[in-house]
Design a protein around this motif. Structure first.
Motif, PDB file in Angstrom:
ATOM      1  N   UNK B 358       1.412 -85.348   0.918  1.00 21.80           N
ATOM      2  CA  UNK B 358       1.474 -86.490   1.825  1.00 21.80           C
ATOM      3  C   UNK B 358       1.024 -87.803   1.188  1.00 21.80           C
ATOM      4  N   UNK B 359      -0.108 -87.754   0.488  1.00 23.87           N
ATOM      5  CA  UNK B 359      -0.655 -89.018  -0.006  1.00 23.87           C
ATOM      6  C   UNK B 359      -1.580 -88.750  -1.180  1.00 23.87           C
ATOM      7  N   UNK B 360      -1.913 -89.807  -1.872  1.00 26.50           N
ATOM      8  CA  UNK B 360      -2.811 -89.707  -3.002  1.00 26.50           C
ATOM      9  C   UNK B 360      -3.849 -90.827  -2.912  1.00 26.50           C
ATOM     10  N   UNK B 361      -5.075 -90.473  -3.277  1.00 22.28           N
ATOM     11  CA  UNK B 361      -6.148 -91.454  -3.335  1.00 22.28           C
ATOM     12  C   UNK B 361      -6.025 -92.167  -4.676  1.00 22.28           C
ATOM     13  N   UNK B 362      -5.779 -93.449  -4.646  1.00 21.88           N
ATOM     14  CA  UNK B 362      -5.602 -94.205  -5.882  1.00 21.88           C
ATOM     15  C   UNK B 362      -6.963 -94.593  -6.437  1.00 21.88           C
ATOM     16  N   UNK B 369      -2.117 -94.011  -1.585  1.00 24.66           N
ATOM     17  CA  UNK B 369      -0.697 -94.139  -1.909  1.00 24.66           C
ATOM     18  C   UNK B 369       0.059 -93.104  -1.080  1.00 24.66           C
ATOM     19  N   UNK B 370       1.021 -93.549  -0.292  1.00 26.31           N
ATOM     20  CA  UNK B 370       1.760 -92.605   0.552  1.00 26.31           C
ATOM     21  C   UNK B 370       2.877 -91.930  -0.245  1.00 26.31           C
ATOM     22  N   UNK B 371       3.143 -90.666   0.100  1.00 27.03           N
ATOM     23  CA  UNK B 371       4.268 -89.889  -0.431  1.00 27.03           C
ATOM     24  C   UNK B 371       4.448 -90.008  -1.949  1.00 27.03           C
ATOM     25  N   UNK B 372       3.448 -89.659  -2.736  1.00 25.33           N
ATOM     26  CA  UNK B 372       3.605 -89.684  -4.194  1.00 25.33           C
ATOM     27  C   UNK B 372       4.501 -88.521  -4.633  1.00 25.33           C
ATOM     28  N   UNK B 373       5.049 -88.614  -5.830  1.00 28.68           N
ATOM     29  CA  UNK B 373       5.906 -87.534  -6.315  1.00 28.68           C
ATOM     30  C   UNK B 373       5.106 -86.335  -6.800  1.00 28.68           C
ATOM     31  N   UNK B 374       3.923 -86.615  -7.293  1.00 25.70           N
ATOM     32  CA  UNK B 374       3.128 -85.517  -7.852  1.00 25.70           C
ATOM     33  C   UNK B 374       1.650 -85.905  -7.835  1.00 25.70           C
ATOM     34  N   UNK B 375       0.805 -84.924  -8.081  1.00 24.95           N
ATOM     35  CA  UNK B 375      -0.609 -85.193  -8.347  1.00 24.95           C
ATOM     36  C   UNK B 375      -0.877 -84.816  -9.792  1.00 24.95           C
ATOM     37  N   UNK B 376      -1.522 -85.717 -10.528  1.00 26.55           N
ATOM     38  CA  UNK B 376      -1.868 -85.451 -11.920  1.00 26.55           C
ATOM     39  C   UNK B 376      -3.339 -85.049 -12.011  1.00 26.55           C
ATOM     40  N   UNK B 377      -3.717 -84.628 -13.216  1.00 26.76           N
ATOM     41  CA  UNK B 377      -5.103 -84.266 -13.485  1.00 26.76           C
ATOM     42  C   UNK B 377      -6.069 -85.310 -12.913  1.00 26.76           C
ATOM     43  N   UNK B 378      -7.065 -84.853 -12.174  1.00 23.50           N
ATOM     44  CA  UNK B 378      -8.114 -85.703 -11.597  1.00 23.50           C
ATOM     45  C   UNK B 378      -7.674 -86.467 -10.348  1.00 23.50           C
ATOM     46  N   UNK B 379      -6.430 -86.300  -9.935  1.00 20.64           N
ATOM     47  CA  UNK B 379      -5.999 -86.944  -8.690  1.00 20.64           C
ATOM     48  C   UNK B 379      -6.513 -86.185  -7.485  1.00 20.64           C
ATOM     49  N   UNK B 380      -6.682 -86.929  -6.409  1.00 18.82           N
ATOM     50  CA  UNK B 380      -7.102 -86.350  -5.140  1.00 18.82           C
ATOM     51  C   UNK B 380      -6.024 -86.695  -4.126  1.00 18.82           C
ATOM     52  N   UNK B 381      -5.533 -85.688  -3.403  1.00 21.83           N
ATOM     53  CA  UNK B 381      -4.443 -85.969  -2.474  1.00 21.83           C
ATOM     54  C   UNK B 381      -4.471 -85.070  -1.251  1.00 21.83           C
ATOM     55  N   UNK B 382      -3.596 -85.427  -0.305  1.00 22.53           N
ATOM     56  CA  UNK B 382      -3.467 -84.663   0.941  1.00 22.53           C
ATOM     57  C   UNK B 382      -2.225 -83.798   0.870  1.00 22.53           C
ATOM     58  N   UNK B 383      -2.389 -82.513   1.180  1.00 21.97           N
ATOM     59  CA  UNK B 383      -1.250 -81.597   1.117  1.00 21.97           C
ATOM     60  C   UNK B 383      -1.201 -80.710   2.361  1.00 21.97           C
ATOM     61  N   UNK B 384      -0.032 -80.122   2.575  1.00 18.85           N
ATOM     62  CA  UNK B 384       0.087 -79.005   3.510  1.00 18.85           C
ATOM     63  C   UNK B 384       0.458 -77.781   2.699  1.00 18.85           C
TER      64      UNK B 384
END
Lengths: 305, 456
Positions: B358-362, B369-384
């Motif tokens: 759903x989103x990523x904490x920049x 950041x809404x609707x990112x394509x991916x999460x990379x190392x050290x990223x924090x994001x919202x998922x289902x």
């Protein structure tokens, strides 16, 4: 909180450490096919075995024991090792460094130290007996490289420790997944200190080998340590033999494990002595750790405990 | 637990801070000044310092344990340190400050009851400080200490300290920390001011030293007043002559307490029974609390195995095969929607799929950041996540133990992510401040030079 009766709350730090370690031991039983306990008869592996007994009571401990015998161990410790294995009805596998030297697979080192020679027989036993998890009694307070160790420490197909490839360890969720050929070393006593071990030995009334307590022994001085004569050799010219009252803080290979002068003959006296000591247990009694600034790290990388 | 009580308790703490803020030196100082460093260790540090041509022992060498760390003078990996005072025992997770090692901050923070965040008094609160504080808040670390380090290098100037403390306290407040749960202390790890010994060079500071605070800060026990959660680890069936019919469920109480006579449910099956006994090798208990490893006996013969969760019948958790969660991505391989993974929750590991990202904490500008394509190392994001079997789950905000999970790569077993169930991604920041506004106004001239960490 104050209305809760005592005995059920985790009253102190030893209770917390005990519960955490039992949890780790049970996780391994639940997740692995063939775990083994590395058991030397020393105080840490004896406490570890005691915790495993508690974890599965009233059922027996569902793991065998494995000892890597350098051939230069103290008689009292070997006798203790065998007695404890028998007491709990556990199978004891022994990998013998001496056999490896006798048939030429390992060469005696010029300095006579046999601790570094344990790595190959250990890895061979893990491979040939197909163990997928090996418990060790190592503590993170022992040494700087060990402070970096995980509780579940993944080893590659060569048994090697790669510090940069260790998995992050979060909450109390331990990841024991591994590929065929890899195994995991598990250290349930990671968060214990030398003092915690002795306080727990006292509280639980755990039996230890007699050499942990003060006794008279003929010793000689080498590299700042009191060593004793044995199959590994004795005093060299210029090294005087003294009869002293000593005890051991660690029980390792006789060629490199030093005694300390001590009158402590009970667990309580040992606790008082440890509290007052100005030396770490490894600094006081392990010659092999003093070989270089990163001796332990280098040995861990090749597959040591 | 009062201090008149001779029993020791234990505080788990973590450190966080940017590179070169002096974290290793602070930890070394803490160990040194609590006399947790013994003569042979200190000798080794003196020798190594002398070989490097240093005039005084470099206390950071006490803790930087790996060859490459000593060579580069940085901390690569989380390390654990132990020290004790007559009042309390401490387990300290010493975490690296490099951005690329944020995952180690997550590791240290997951079990910490308190975190010490370091800042350099000359630089003040920088982005990395905010990132660390946000991660600590996200992971539910109950208390923070801001150690304003190198206070000697700003002339022990009170306004410098006050400005940094004010800015950090305001930010911590926005992250959800109550005033009493954050304390700022002016320290010099190098010289030793206010770490263990109070400093007479900061007469304007009347609070406790760092060690005083660590010794006396309340340790929140695992919550006892919440409903029981007991993940079954292992079924104990001796089948011996002495215990032919014994069947016990071994585990560590994750939340709440169990008492003999309590009505329970076994999830996910939903079977109902009563606690008939609580066993330990030291004898049976009438009741047992969170944190304790025990064996539960139930009144009914049920089919229960590792992975099941025994819970209070009156307050069961949600049982679901669809989880909304925040994940901290810990792997070099990015997360992509649709990926198949393993999910370890409590004592159960199930197959799972990333149904949506759903989103990523920049981290750069502390926004979402809404609707990112991916999460990379050290990223924090919202998922289902969708799981192959239903799981009994709590929100992370109510239970760190039953609200957390790991994501695991099926092929090599690597740990991919730390997961927090049900947590809305609340980590947000106040509007970015300009470098000049956050620089200490009365700092000496040499302290005002712009720093890389502030550049945007």
């Amino acid at each position: 909180m104050t209305s809760i009766s005592s005995g059920t709350l985790l009253a102190d730090d030893l209770d917390m450490l005990e519960s955490e370690s039992i949890h780790i031991v049970r996780e391994v039983a639940g997740e692995f096919d063939r775990p083994v306990i590395l058991f030397s008869g020393g105080k840490d592996s004896t406490v570890l075995l005691h915790l495993a007994v508690k974890a599965f009571w009233p059922a027996p401990v569902p793991f065998p024991l494995l000892h890597v015998d350098t051939g230069h161990n103290f008689e009292e410790v070997i006798a203790f090792r065998d007695r404890i294995a028998e007491r709990y009805g556990l199978r004891l596998e022994v990998a013998r460094v001496q056999e490896w030297i006798d048939d030429g697979r390992l060469a005696e080192r010029p300095d006579g130290l046999r601790n570094p020679l344990q790595t190959l027989p250990l890895l061979d036993a893990i491979n040939s007996l197909r163990y997928d998890a090996a418990f060790g009694g190592a503590r993170r307070d022992e040494e700087r490289a060990r402070a970096k160790e995980r509780i579940f420490s993944l080893r590659n197909g060569f048994g090697q420790w790669e510090p940069r490839r260790q998995r992050p360890e979060l909450w109390n969720l331990y990841n024991g997944r591994h590929r065929a050929g890899e195994h995991v070393r598990v250290f349930p006593l990671s968060n214990w200190t030398e003092r915690d071990i002795w306080r727990y030995v006292e509280r639980e009334g755990i039996e230890l080998p007699s050499i942990y307590f003060a006794h008279r022994r003929a010793v000689f001085r080498r590299s700042g340590m009191w060593l004793t004569a044995g199959p590994w050799g004795g005093a060299r010219p210029g090294e005087d033999v003294h009869e002293l009252t000593v005890r051991y803080r660690t029980v390792g290979d006789g060629s490199c494990t030093g005694a300390v002068e001590s009158e402590a003959s009970s667990v309580a006296e040992v606790i008082a002595e440890v509290a007052a000591s100005r030396l770490t247990e490894r600094g006081a009694s392990r010659a092999d750790d003093l070989v270089s600034e990163a001796a332990m790290e280098d040995r861990k990388r090749t597959g040591y405990f | 637990m009062g201090h008149e009580d001779p029993r020791q308790d234990l505080l788990r703490l973590a450190t966080a801070g940017s590179v070169d803020d002096g974290k290793s030196t602070l930890v070394g100082r803490l160990l040194h000044d609590t006399k947790s460093v013994l003569a042979d260790q200190l000798d080794a540090v003196r020798r190594a310092s002398a070989e490097r041509g240093l005039a005084a022992p470099d206390l950071s060498l006490l803790v930087d344990g790996l060859r490459s760390e000593r060579e580069q003078g940085i901390t690569i990996d989380v390390a654990y340190r132990y020290f004790a005072t007559p009042r309390r025992s401490f387990v300290l997770a010493d975490t690296p400050g490099h951005v690329q090692y944020t995952r180690n901050t997550v590791t240290g923070a997951s079990t910490a009851q308190l975190a010490v965040v370091l800042v350099d008094a000359r630089r003040g609160v920088v982005e990395q400080t905010r990132r660390h504080a946000a991660v600590l808040a996200l992971l539910g670390v109950p208390r923070l200490v801001l150690a304003v380090n190198k206070i000697d290098l700003v002339g022990y100037d009170e306004p410098v300290f006050a400005a940094i403390a004010k800015e950090f306290l305001a930010y911590a407040g926005e992250l959800g920390y109550a005033d009493g749960h954050v304390l700022a202390i002016p320290v010099s790890a190098l010289v030793g001011d206010n770490v263990v010994e109070p400093s007479d060079r900061t007469p304007w500071y009347t609070g406790p030293t760092l060690l005083d605070h660590l010794e006396t800060v309340p340790v929140e026990p695992d919550p006892q007043d919440k409903p029981l959660r007991f993940p079954v680890q292992y079924v104990i069936r001796p089948r011996t002559q002495a215990h032919p019919d014994y069947r016990g469920y071994a585990g560590q109480i994750a939340v709440g307490m169990a008492a003999v006579g309590d009505e329970v449910l076994v999830l996910p099956a939903g079977l109902r029974s009563t606690v008939r006994g609580i066993d330990t090798m030291d004898g049976p208990l009438a009741q047992a609390h969170a944190g304790r490893s025990v064996t539960l006996l139930l009144a009914d013969e049920l089919d229960i195995c590792r992975g099941d969760v025994i819970v209070a019948a009156g307050a069961p958790p949600t049982v679901t095969d669809e989880l909304d969660a925040t994940v901290c991505w810990l792997s070099d391989e990015p997360l992509r929607p649709g990926a198949s993974v393993l999910l370890k929750h409590g004592t159960r590991t199930v197959s799972a799929m990333v149904a949506a990202l759903h989103s990523r904490f920049d981290e750069q500008n502390l926004s979402t950041v809404e609707a990112p394509e991916s999460l990379q190392l050290n990223h924090i994001g919202r998922v289902t996540l969708r799981t192959s079997q239903p799981l009994p789950v709590d929100d992370y905000s109510t239970s760190r133990r039953t609200g957390s999970f790991l994501l695991i790569e099926p092929s090599d077993g690597g740990t991919l992510a730390a997961g927090l169930i049900g947590m809305p991604l609340t980590v947000s920041a106040p509007a970015p401040v300009s470098a000049s506004a956050s620089a200490p106004v009365s700092a000496p001239a040499e302290a005002r030079k712009p720093v890389a960490g502030m550049a945007r």
